[in-house]
Design a protein around this motif. Structure first.
Motif, PDB file in Angstrom:
ATOM      1  N   GLU A  35      33.567   3.336 -46.467  1.00  0.00           N
ATOM      2  CA  GLU A  35      34.700   3.615 -47.299  1.00  0.00           C
ATOM      3  C   GLU A  35      34.533   5.187 -47.985  1.00  0.00           C
ATOM      4  O   GLU A  35      35.203   5.599 -47.581  1.00  0.00           O
ATOM      5  N   ASN A  36      33.561   5.593 -48.296  1.00  0.00           N
ATOM      6  CA  ASN A  36      33.202   7.206 -48.138  1.00  0.00           C
ATOM      7  C   ASN A  36      33.184   8.011 -47.251  1.00  0.00           C
ATOM      8  O   ASN A  36      33.856   8.898 -48.072  1.00  0.00           O
ATOM      9  N   ALA A  37      32.323   6.830 -46.443  1.00  0.00           N
ATOM     10  CA  ALA A  37      32.122   7.927 -44.500  1.00  0.00           C
ATOM     11  C   ALA A  37      34.020   8.512 -44.111  1.00  0.00           C
ATOM     12  O   ALA A  37      33.947   9.237 -44.073  1.00  0.00           O
ATOM     13  N   ALA A  38      34.716   7.897 -44.925  1.00  0.00           N
ATOM     14  CA  ALA A  38      35.708   7.547 -43.785  1.00  0.00           C
ATOM     15  C   ALA A  38      36.580   8.550 -44.679  1.00  0.00           C
ATOM     16  O   ALA A  38      37.228   8.915 -43.940  1.00  0.00           O
ATOM     17  N   GLU A  39      36.369   8.620 -45.644  1.00  0.00           N
ATOM     18  CA  GLU A  39      37.165   9.756 -46.830  1.00  0.00           C
ATOM     19  C   GLU A  39      37.214  10.706 -46.436  1.00  0.00           C
ATOM     20  O   GLU A  39      37.259  11.432 -46.683  1.00  0.00           O
ATOM     21  N   ALA A  40      35.082  11.002 -46.571  1.00  0.00           N
ATOM     22  CA  ALA A  40      34.723  12.062 -46.381  1.00  0.00           C
ATOM     23  C   ALA A  40      35.479  12.809 -44.529  1.00  0.00           C
ATOM     24  O   ALA A  40      35.996  14.032 -44.846  1.00  0.00           O
ATOM     25  N   LEU A  41      35.671  12.275 -44.130  1.00  0.00           N
ATOM     26  CA  LEU A  41      36.565  12.382 -42.290  1.00  0.00           C
ATOM     27  C   LEU A  41      37.131  13.247 -42.701  1.00  0.00           C
ATOM     28  O   LEU A  41      38.208  13.707 -42.043  1.00  0.00           O
ATOM     29  N   GLY A  42      38.009  11.762 -43.083  1.00  0.00           N
ATOM     30  CA  GLY A  42      39.884  12.710 -43.435  1.00  0.00           C
ATOM     31  C   GLY A  42      39.802  14.033 -44.328  1.00  0.00           C
ATOM     32  O   GLY A  42      40.254  14.772 -43.886  1.00  0.00           O
ATOM     33  N   LYS A  43      39.447  14.058 -45.041  1.00  0.00           N
ATOM     34  CA  LYS A  43      38.886  15.608 -45.660  1.00  0.00           C
ATOM     35  C   LYS A  43      38.497  16.254 -44.581  1.00  0.00           C
ATOM     36  O   LYS A  43      38.921  17.741 -44.601  1.00  0.00           O
ATOM     37  N   ILE A  44      37.448  16.325 -43.964  1.00  0.00           N
ATOM     38  CA  ILE A  44      37.252  17.697 -43.136  1.00  0.00           C
ATOM     39  C   ILE A  44      38.150  17.913 -41.846  1.00  0.00           C
ATOM     40  O   ILE A  44      37.708  18.563 -41.662  1.00  0.00           O
ATOM     41  N   GLY A  45      38.703  15.888 -41.682  1.00  0.00           N
ATOM     42  CA  GLY A  45      39.694  16.572 -40.759  1.00  0.00           C
ATOM     43  C   GLY A  45      39.082  16.786 -39.266  1.00  0.00           C
ATOM     44  O   GLY A  45      40.735  17.183 -38.615  1.00  0.00           O
ATOM     45  N   ASP A  46      37.987  16.738 -39.126  1.00  0.00           N
ATOM     46  CA  ASP A  46      37.748  17.071 -37.474  1.00  0.00           C
ATOM     47  C   ASP A  46      38.040  15.955 -36.304  1.00  0.00           C
ATOM     48  O   ASP A  46      38.090  14.672 -36.719  1.00  0.00           O
ATOM     49  N   PRO A  47      38.827  16.346 -35.474  1.00  0.00           N
ATOM     50  CA  PRO A  47      39.021  15.343 -34.729  1.00  0.00           C
ATOM     51  C   PRO A  47      38.422  14.010 -33.849  1.00  0.00           C
ATOM     52  O   PRO A  47      38.715  13.322 -33.821  1.00  0.00           O
ATOM     53  N   ARG A  48      37.093  14.910 -33.695  1.00  0.00           N
ATOM     54  CA  ARG A  48      35.608  13.998 -33.245  1.00  0.00           C
ATOM     55  C   ARG A  48      35.948  12.528 -34.288  1.00  0.00           C
ATOM     56  O   ARG A  48      35.708  11.220 -33.616  1.00  0.00           O
ATOM     57  N   ALA A  49      36.334  13.184 -34.941  1.00  0.00           N
ATOM     58  CA  ALA A  49      36.827  11.368 -35.912  1.00  0.00           C
ATOM     59  C   ALA A  49      37.208  10.344 -35.613  1.00  0.00           C
ATOM     60  O   ALA A  49      37.265   8.821 -36.289  1.00  0.00           O
ATOM     61  N   ILE A  50      38.239  10.923 -34.949  1.00  0.00           N
ATOM     62  CA  ILE A  50      39.765   9.917 -34.992  1.00  0.00           C
ATOM     63  C   ILE A  50      39.094   8.849 -33.777  1.00  0.00           C
ATOM     64  O   ILE A  50      39.234   7.238 -34.626  1.00  0.00           O
ATOM     65  N   GLY A  51      37.996   8.309 -32.732  1.00  0.00           N
ATOM     66  CA  GLY A  51      38.394   7.039 -32.888  1.00  0.00           C
ATOM     67  C   GLY A  51      37.017   6.205 -33.295  1.00  0.00           C
ATOM     68  O   GLY A  51      37.679   4.786 -33.140  1.00  0.00           O
ATOM     69  N   PRO A  52      36.205   6.979 -34.095  1.00  0.00           N
ATOM     70  CA  PRO A  52      34.911   5.968 -34.805  1.00  0.00           C
ATOM     71  C   PRO A  52      36.098   5.806 -35.912  1.00  0.00           C
ATOM     72  O   PRO A  52      36.347   4.681 -36.704  1.00  0.00           O
ATOM     73  N   LEU A  53      37.038   6.258 -36.267  1.00  0.00           N
ATOM     74  CA  LEU A  53      38.227   5.886 -37.404  1.00  0.00           C
ATOM     75  C   LEU A  53      39.329   4.661 -36.801  1.00  0.00           C
ATOM     76  O   LEU A  53      39.497   4.300 -37.877  1.00  0.00           O
TER      77      LEU A  53
END
Length: 292
Positions: free
Chosen positions: A250-268
């Motif tokens: 949960e917190n990893a997902a939230e952190a990725l949203g804060k960073i905002g890097d497109p690399r996280a889109i697929g995994p999210l």
């Protein structure tokens, strides 16, 4: 004296409310309800109460002596510094702790050396208070003793020492070293503090902490990396999306949203079907932040 007062005693609350320092000092001199009177005098904060309160640092009751340290901390008069330094040697640890706390509030440099000596007190509560007060006073002579205190046997002292060092010299090295502490609570606290400090130098150690054996440490590391917002954390946080503990995911997902890097889109997107509803919601929210 009225009939009610002769039966029930003086109404200290009313005297406090009125700010009637003179009458309160008269009561203190007559030893009437000393603790309540001292508390009231501290709350009012009139400097003319300082010397009478200082005398109570020698009271036979440790509870009265303790209340005196608290009241002097509210008045902040430098006249109390030397008596409070003497109180660091009181035979009751609560009084020593109270004296250490108040010396930090007053902030007088005369207290630095005695507070450094208090770092060797047998009671962790006193050591912690001394550490925090040294951080508040902020004199550079305390740096080396505080570095030693960051290895104290008590986790609360170690955490406070790291914060104090950060306050004095702006260095996060001691905090980062606490991510390797033997106590999981200290590692967790260190990750949390590094997050709100936001120093990019902490990114690598926090990434390592994402692999800590304790899930609460991994969770705080993920939160901290999100607050710092450094793109170096993206790939490690993507890996953390598959952590066995839902709080970490949960917190990893939230952190990725804060960073905002497109690399996280697929995994999210994959996490929007996570078994845990909170993880799903955080993943969806993160995707919205990234703009996907």
């Amino acid at each position: 004296m009225g009939l009610l007062e002769s039966i029930f005693g003086p109404n200290i609350y009313e005297l406090k409310k009125e700010g009637n320092v003179d009458e309160l000092l008269n009561l203190l001199e007559r030893d009437k309800s000393s603790i309540q009177v001292i508390e009231a005098l501290g709350w009012i904060g009139d400097p003319k109460a300082v010397e009478p309160i200082i005398k109570e640092l020698n009271n036979r009751s440790y509870l009265v002596r303790l209340e005196a340290t608290t009241a002097l901390g509210k008045i902040h008069d430098p006249l109390a510094v030397v008596p409070l330094i003497n109180a660091l040697n009181d035979n009751n640890f609560s009084v020593r702790e109270g004296a250490a706390v108040t010396l930090g509030k007053i902030g007088d440099l005369r207290a630095v050396v005695p507070l450094i000596a208090a770092l060797d007190d047998r009671y962790s509560q006193v050591r912690k208070a001394a550490v925090e007060s040294l951080g508040m006073i902020g004199h550079s002579s305390a740096i080396e003793p505080l570095q030693k205190a960051s290895n104290d046997r008590d986790r609360h002292v170690r955490k406070s020492a790291a914060k104090a060092l950060r306050r004095i010299n702006g260095d996060t090295d001691e905090l980062m070293s606490l991510l390797n502490d033997r106590d999981r609570h200290v590692r967790e606290d260190a990750a949390e503090v590094l997050g709100w400090i936001g120093d990019p130098h902490a990114v690598k150690p926090l990434i390592t902490a994402l692999r800590d054996e304790r899930s609460d440490v991994r969770e705080e590391a993920a939160k901290a990396l999100g607050k710092i917002g450094d793109s170096r954390a993206v790939e490690p946080l993507i890996i953390a999306l598959n952590d066995k503990r839902s709080d970490v995911r949960e917190n990893a997902a939230e952190a990725l949203g804060k960073i905002g890097d497109p690399r996280a889109i697929g995994p999210l997107k994959e996490k929007t079907t996570d078994i845990n509803i909170e993880v799903q919601m955080k993943a969806e929210k993160a995707l919205r932040k990234i703009g996907s």
